[in-house]
Each structure stands twice: as C-alpha cells, then as structure tokens.
Design a protein around this motif. Sequence first.
Motif, mmCIF file in Angstrom:
data_model
loop_
_atom_site.group_PDB
_atom_site.id
_atom_site.type_symbol
_atom_site.label_atom_id
_atom_site.label_comp_id
_atom_site.label_asym_id
_atom_site.label_seq_id
_atom_site.Cartn_x
_atom_site.Cartn_y
_atom_site.Cartn_z
ATOM 1 N N ARG A 260 0.869 -1.188 0.000
ATOM 2 C CA ARG A 260 0.000 0.000 0.000
ATOM 3 C C ARG A 260 0.902 1.234 0.000
ATOM 4 N NH1 ARG A 260 0.627 2.397 4.729
ATOM 5 N NH2 ARG A 260 0.851 1.140 6.614
ATOM 6 N N PRO A 261 0.389 2.357 -0.530
ATOM 7 C CA PRO A 261 1.254 3.537 -0.616
ATOM 8 C C PRO A 261 1.728 3.994 0.760
ATOM 9 C CG PRO A 261 -0.821 3.874 -1.802
ATOM 10 C CD PRO A 261 -0.970 2.617 -1.028
ATOM 11 N N ASP A 262 2.982 4.423 0.822
ATOM 12 C CA ASP A 262 3.530 4.915 2.083
ATOM 13 C C ASP A 262 4.378 6.150 1.770
ATOM 14 O OD1 ASP A 262 4.287 4.144 5.069
ATOM 15 O OD2 ASP A 262 6.108 4.839 4.068
ATOM 16 N N ASP A 263 4.145 7.221 2.533
ATOM 17 C CA ASP A 263 4.820 8.488 2.255
ATOM 18 C C ASP A 263 6.330 8.372 2.233
ATOM 19 O OD1 ASP A 263 2.521 9.771 1.993
ATOM 20 O OD2 ASP A 263 2.518 10.732 3.977
ATOM 21 N N LEU A 264 6.872 7.563 3.122
ATOM 22 C CA LEU A 264 8.317 7.505 3.278
ATOM 23 C C LEU A 264 8.949 6.383 2.469
ATOM 24 C CD1 LEU A 264 9.597 9.568 5.006
ATOM 25 C CD2 LEU A 264 9.830 7.903 6.837
ATOM 26 N N LYS A 265 8.342 5.187 2.579
ATOM 27 C CA LYS A 265 8.994 4.024 2.005
ATOM 28 C C LYS A 265 8.580 3.737 0.567
ATOM 29 C CE LYS A 265 7.946 1.072 5.440
ATOM 30 N NZ LYS A 265 8.052 -0.144 6.245
ATOM 31 N N GLY A 266 7.651 4.543 0.032
ATOM 32 C CA GLY A 266 7.140 4.251 -1.305
ATOM 33 C C GLY A 266 5.967 3.306 -1.191
ATOM 34 N N GLN A 267 6.267 2.081 -0.743
ATOM 35 C CA GLN A 267 5.208 1.134 -0.441
ATOM 36 C C GLN A 267 5.451 0.532 0.939
ATOM 37 O OE1 GLN A 267 5.172 -1.389 -4.193
ATOM 38 N NE2 GLN A 267 2.996 -0.993 -3.943
ATOM 39 N N ALA A 268 4.345 0.276 1.654
ATOM 40 C CA ALA A 268 4.430 -0.436 2.926
ATOM 41 C C ALA A 268 3.821 -1.816 2.724
ATOM 42 C CB ALA A 268 3.669 0.329 3.998
ATOM 43 N N ILE A 269 4.145 -2.730 3.639
ATOM 44 C CA ILE A 269 3.702 -4.113 3.497
ATOM 45 C C ILE A 269 2.473 -4.364 4.373
ATOM 46 C CG2 ILE A 269 4.391 -6.519 3.836
ATOM 47 C CD1 ILE A 269 7.335 -5.528 3.576
ATOM 48 N N SER A 270 1.378 -4.772 3.750
ATOM 49 C CA SER A 270 0.147 -5.087 4.476
ATOM 50 C C SER A 270 -0.102 -6.582 4.380
ATOM 51 C CB SER A 270 -1.030 -4.404 3.781
ATOM 52 O OG SER A 270 -1.548 -3.396 4.544
ATOM 53 N N ALA A 271 -0.268 -7.239 5.527
ATOM 54 C CA ALA A 271 -0.478 -8.689 5.510
ATOM 55 C C ALA A 271 -1.873 -9.029 6.028
ATOM 56 C CB ALA A 271 0.583 -9.372 6.360
ATOM 57 N N PHE A 272 -2.548 -9.930 5.341
ATOM 58 C CA PHE A 272 -3.848 -10.461 5.768
ATOM 59 C C PHE A 272 -3.624 -11.926 6.109
ATOM 60 C CE2 PHE A 272 -4.599 -6.852 3.141
ATOM 61 C CZ PHE A 272 -5.733 -6.231 3.659
ATOM 62 N N VAL A 273 -3.997 -12.286 7.347
ATOM 63 C CA VAL A 273 -3.586 -13.597 7.841
ATOM 64 C C VAL A 273 -4.785 -14.360 8.392
ATOM 65 C CG1 VAL A 273 -2.200 -14.695 9.654
ATOM 66 C CG2 VAL A 273 -1.257 -12.769 8.386
ATOM 67 N N THR A 274 -4.922 -15.617 7.998
ATOM 68 C CA THR A 274 -5.903 -16.484 8.666
ATOM 69 C C THR A 274 -5.137 -17.476 9.540
ATOM 70 O OG1 THR A 274 -5.978 -18.152 6.948
ATOM 71 C CG2 THR A 274 -7.510 -16.337 6.713
ATOM 72 N N LEU A 275 -5.752 -17.803 10.687
ATOM 73 C CA LEU A 275 -5.039 -18.638 11.660
ATOM 74 C C LEU A 275 -5.574 -20.061 11.672
ATOM 75 C CD1 LEU A 275 -4.853 -16.056 14.574
ATOM 76 C CD2 LEU A 275 -3.070 -16.644 12.922
ATOM 77 N N GLU A 276 -4.744 -20.975 12.143
ATOM 78 C CA GLU A 276 -5.170 -22.359 12.346
ATOM 79 C C GLU A 276 -6.182 -22.391 13.479
ATOM 80 O OE1 GLU A 276 -4.316 -24.995 10.710
ATOM 81 O OE2 GLU A 276 -2.404 -24.549 9.727
ATOM 82 N N GLY A 277 -7.219 -23.225 13.348
ATOM 83 C CA GLY A 277 -8.191 -23.393 14.435
ATOM 84 C C GLY A 277 -9.030 -22.150 14.618
ATOM 85 N N SER A 278 -9.871 -22.158 15.617
ATOM 86 C CA SER A 278 -10.788 -21.029 15.769
ATOM 87 C C SER A 278 -10.388 -20.104 16.915
ATOM 88 C CB SER A 278 -12.206 -21.557 15.993
ATOM 89 O OG SER A 278 -12.159 -22.466 17.064
#
Length: 651
Positions: free
Chosen positions: A556-574
């Motif tokens: 995603r756009p980031d003012d300083l780094k150019g792009q920042a890292i966005s992670a979407f995570v699903t977990l094991e079990g509930s």
Amino acid sequence: MSKSSIDIESVLKEARVFEPPKEFAAQAHIGSLEEYERLYRQSVDEPEAFWAEQAETLHWFRKWDRVLDWDPPHAKWFAGGQINVSDNCLDRHLTTHRKNKAAIIWEGEPGDQRVLTYDMLHAEVCRCANTLKALGVAQGDRVIVYMPMVPELAITLLACARIGATHSVVFGGFSAQALEDRINDCEAKLVVTADGGWRRGKEVALKPQVDAALEKCSSVDHCLVLKRTGSDLPMVEGRDVWWHDVVPAASADCPAEPLDSEHPLYILYTSGTTGKPKGIVHSTAGYLLGASLSAKYVFDLKDEDTYWCTADIGWVTGHSYIVYGILANGATTVMYEGAPNHPGPDRFWDIVERYRVNIFYTAPTAIRAFIKWGNEWPEKHDLSSLRLLGSVGEPINPEAWMWYRSVIGGDRCPIVDTWWQTETGSIMITPLPGAIPTTPGTATRPFFGVVAEVVDKDGNAEPPEKGGFLVLRKPWPSMLRNIWGDPERYEKQYWSDYPGSYFTGDGARQDAAGNFWIMGRVDDVINVSGHRLGTMEIESALVSHPRVAEAAVVGRPDDLKGQAISAFVTLEGSAAPPPNFKDELRAHVTKEIGAIAKPDDIRFTDALPKTRSGKIMRRLLKELASSGEVKGDTTTLEDFSVIAQLKESEE
Ligand code: PRX
C-alpha cells in the motif's frame, strides 16, 4: 495483480521542463540533444559496430570473434574474447596518472576514515585473491559475501573477479535463513563475512547469522572473517579463518586471470513472483561494458570528480555504481558504512561537505526522509561542490524531485532519474545530464542500445500517453544471462510474455515527446524503500509459522517508504490470536527473511477473498489496505461476506 486484470492509468500530469544548464552542457561528455540522438540512432541501427567501438575502451587479453551471438533468449556478447574485470578496474590505471589517485574514500559510521589509492587497492585485492586461492577457491567456484559496507567488501569482489570466482553478495540485513537458502542455491564454497558492522551506533552482528546458516550448508569449506566491530566471536576450528591472520601475509602479486567474455562474474538474488529468490547471473565482458559506459555518460564522470552513491553493495546499484562501473572509469568512489541519520540527520550532508562530493546518487525513499527531517539539516552545510544528482530504485514523486533540485542541488544541478533493474545490470532509461531536458517524475529517454517500448497485453505498441507494459526489444550487453540453476524460469519469467522481447514487469507510458514515465510493478512484487520484495516470499514466511493457515501480502502507498507491506492472515483453528501475536509474527518474518520484509500492518481474518477457482484476489486486498474501501469489480468473488469481515478487521 495479473497482467490481464491490470488497467494502467497514469494520473500524473507534470509539465515543468528543465533544460540542461548551459555551463553543464558545455563541459559534458555529451553536451547536446542532437549528439545524444545521433549516438542513440547509431547504437540501435548498427548495434554491433557501436558496441565494438565502445568495447575498444576496455583492456582485452584476447579480442572477441563476434560482437553478439543472439539465440533468443540467450545472448553471448563479445564471444571468443578474454578479459578480466578486476584488471580493467585496477591494473590498467596503474600505468597512468591514476596510480596514486584515490580509488575509494571510505568512512565508517563511528567516523573512522580510509583512503585507498588505485595502487593500494590493487595490492589489497591481490592479497585477498591469493588468500581465496589458498582457501581452495578456484575459477568457477562461488563465494558468498555477507559484509558491512567496508573497503574489504569491494576488495573481496575485485579479488573474486580477479581469479574468476563468481561472487554473490547477500545484503547484511538478510537473516540466517535467507543466507542459508542463497548459499545452498549456488553451492558456495566460501563465505566472506565480518563480526559485524555499525548502524545507528549499534553493532549489526553478521558472523552469528553465518554460523546459524552454515549448520545446514554442506558445500562451504571455509569462512573468512574480518574483524570490524571487535565483538567476541566463537571461531570454528578448521573452518573459520580471521582475515587479519591471512590476508596481510599473502603475496601482493596475483596476475588477473584471462576469462571468457561470458564467464559469470556474479550472482545476485532478487525477488520474483514465487517464494524462491532468483539468482540473477551477470557476465564478465558485457556487464563491465554496460556498467562502465553508463557510469561515464549518465554521471558525466570526470577524473577530478568525487562521486558518491549511497546504496549498499548488497544491491545491484552498489555493484554497478559503487564498484565496477566507477572504478572501471578510474574515478573516485566514496563509500559510507552507516545510517543517514547518525549521529544526526545531517550525516550525508556532512560527508558531502567534508569530501567535497561532486556527484551524489541516492534513492527517493532517502529523499523523502530528508524532506521529513527538515531543511535545516542540509542548510547547515556547504553543498556547493555538488554538480549532479541522481535517483534510483523507484518512481520519484515530483514533490521530492523539486525538493532535491532546490534544497540539495541549489537549483543548479541536473537530476538524473535512472530506471533499471537487477536484471538489466546497468541503467536503461535515463537523462544524459548535459543533453536531455528533464521533467520531475520521468526517467526520460533510453540509454544507448536500449530499445524500450510500451505495449498492450498482446505486445502491440501503445500510442503515446497510453499506459501499458514496458518491454525491451533488443538484447543489451549487461543483460542477465540466466537464473542460476533454473534456465526454464529464466525463459518463462522474462521472455515468454512477449517472445523475443524482455518483459520488465513494470508498467509505463511514453509521452508525446518520447519520455518514459515508469508507473511501478505490475506483478506481485512490491517496492519497499527502493528494494524489491516478492509478496510470495513474505507470505511463505508467514505461513511457516505454525499458527498461520494462510496469508496474503500486498503493498500500500507509504509516504516515506514508497510502499508499505500489508499482511492479511488467517489462523489455524478457531482460537483468537494470543496477545502480542502481531509482534510475534513480525519477529518471525524478520527471522525468516530479514527486517526489511517485516509487515507494517497485519490483519487477522477468518477467510481471504478468493475467486471461484480459489485464487486470492490481491487486487481487492490492495484496495482495502490503501483506502479502507473496496470499490473495484467483485463479480468473480466467491464469498461476498469476506469483504465485509475484512473491513472490520482494522489493523
Ligand atoms: O519497478 C522498477 C523500480 O525498481 C525495480 C527494480 O528493482 P531492483 O532490481 O531491486 O533494482 C533497483 C535498482 C536498480 C524496477 O523494475 N525502479 C528502479 N529504478 C526506478 C524504478 N522505478 C521508477 N523509476 C526509477 N528510476
């Protein structure tokens, strides 16, 4: 993002034109647009004659039989020739006025300084080369280099080149795991490292990472260790050797080996769209010619210049434009070990003032940081020695470009915004500072021999102003030759989308005046602070945590780094994630790849948005990460409720 789903629209409208300053053009190697255009035409109309003439500037042990053998996608440049890169960077200067000229001016972060003349550097390189041989390294063997930014790093590269060992530098910010993967991929025989280096006043330990990696690397016989920080280290008997015990005692007589033009000079790992880093292979003669010719013309290098590129030699920029391209021209290269804001945010400007740097080459991410830190830091220093500024690594936003021009360049220095890649080996699209007018945000025109084109997904040329995919139509001397150990991936990745042409993976548009505007990556690769990271690599690292079931990573756009890292995570079990689990995951990625790949945001979700065929729809995640909304086409989405749920999973 897949090629078919991308709709490249450029919104940037920028019309300010800066002509090359008259005084600059008057003294430049190439001083007018007409001269650039004449040479460019020659380079693409009669490439073999052009490159043969340029190759005469190098020292050959044996001249080539043929300038180019092109059997797409395999090129051999200067086939049949014999040459040595180390000889061209060192020995040939020793019989000239350059013998006692500074080759490297180095400054450590704590403030220690060293100047190595060409003669001194030559002797050090010979000693190091003899040491490598004594440690069993022969022509064709691979050597991993994992070092801080100290002169011994450049010395090691030139020593490898001297004896025909293929080096592979691993950036000091990579983890033991990343190091292990690279050592095993190229089956290195030797690792050259240091106890550590200095960054923001703290030691960045390197040898402990090597020790951890070497537990699982059977190809490595020895590890050569430089003492830099002086911290206590366990040395493994029979394997580890201190630099200071062996290199100074070695003979300074080590003639450069005549090597085949196509001999692999180095492998440099870079990110692609799969989890496995690609070992980009560069050649000897063609690479050297591309790096040295571009350094001369793009930086308008002159004998009296003090040139400084702030990159780390762990990236391709450092290979081509701190070491090889610069030394081949007999120029003076400044090397700095540490952070730009240690001890204060004016460290770079202090260095520019003290060494009276004339040419300064850095990255947009650094420029944005300088802007944020405030004008008072550069204003404290006399920057009047500067005559040329350069930018590399990502698109430079016009605001940063204008700031760079006025605050650093005093409205006097031309700016060269240079577009290229690890794979291209040298600068491909760039202004020539005495010839090509510049406009903030465009890398302008192709360098000699480069036939760049913006095409649609079928390979048809797009009209001016229309966005599309950037391809290179003709082979060039410093092009990558292969992916180490994976020729199929080489063909598929770069040459299969547009047969006979090289696909860069970047989107671009060309304006009516012929300038190229680079719009960034179109594949699943993100550009963080000018460094390419494969989203797949970060996803694999996340999924290797036992509690993670699935992960999708987007930029995603980031003012300083150019792009920042966005992670979407699903977990094991509930079960809900334990407290501080985000920090734990960040630490896990740091361990697996290195701190540069650490996600900025992590969101937990029960499911990821997928197509009916099961592909994660990263396009939607990207929208969500950048704007918090999903407005794009969701007709292929299998389960709509996923988006609603994701929106609630605020970071
Ligand atoms: O997307 C382009 C961007 O960086 C990518 C290459 O990354 P890497 O191999 O790590 O090499 C970086 C240093 C040469 C390109 O595909 N990039 C590099 N320079 C520019 C750029 N994007 C826009 N403008 C540039 N000047």
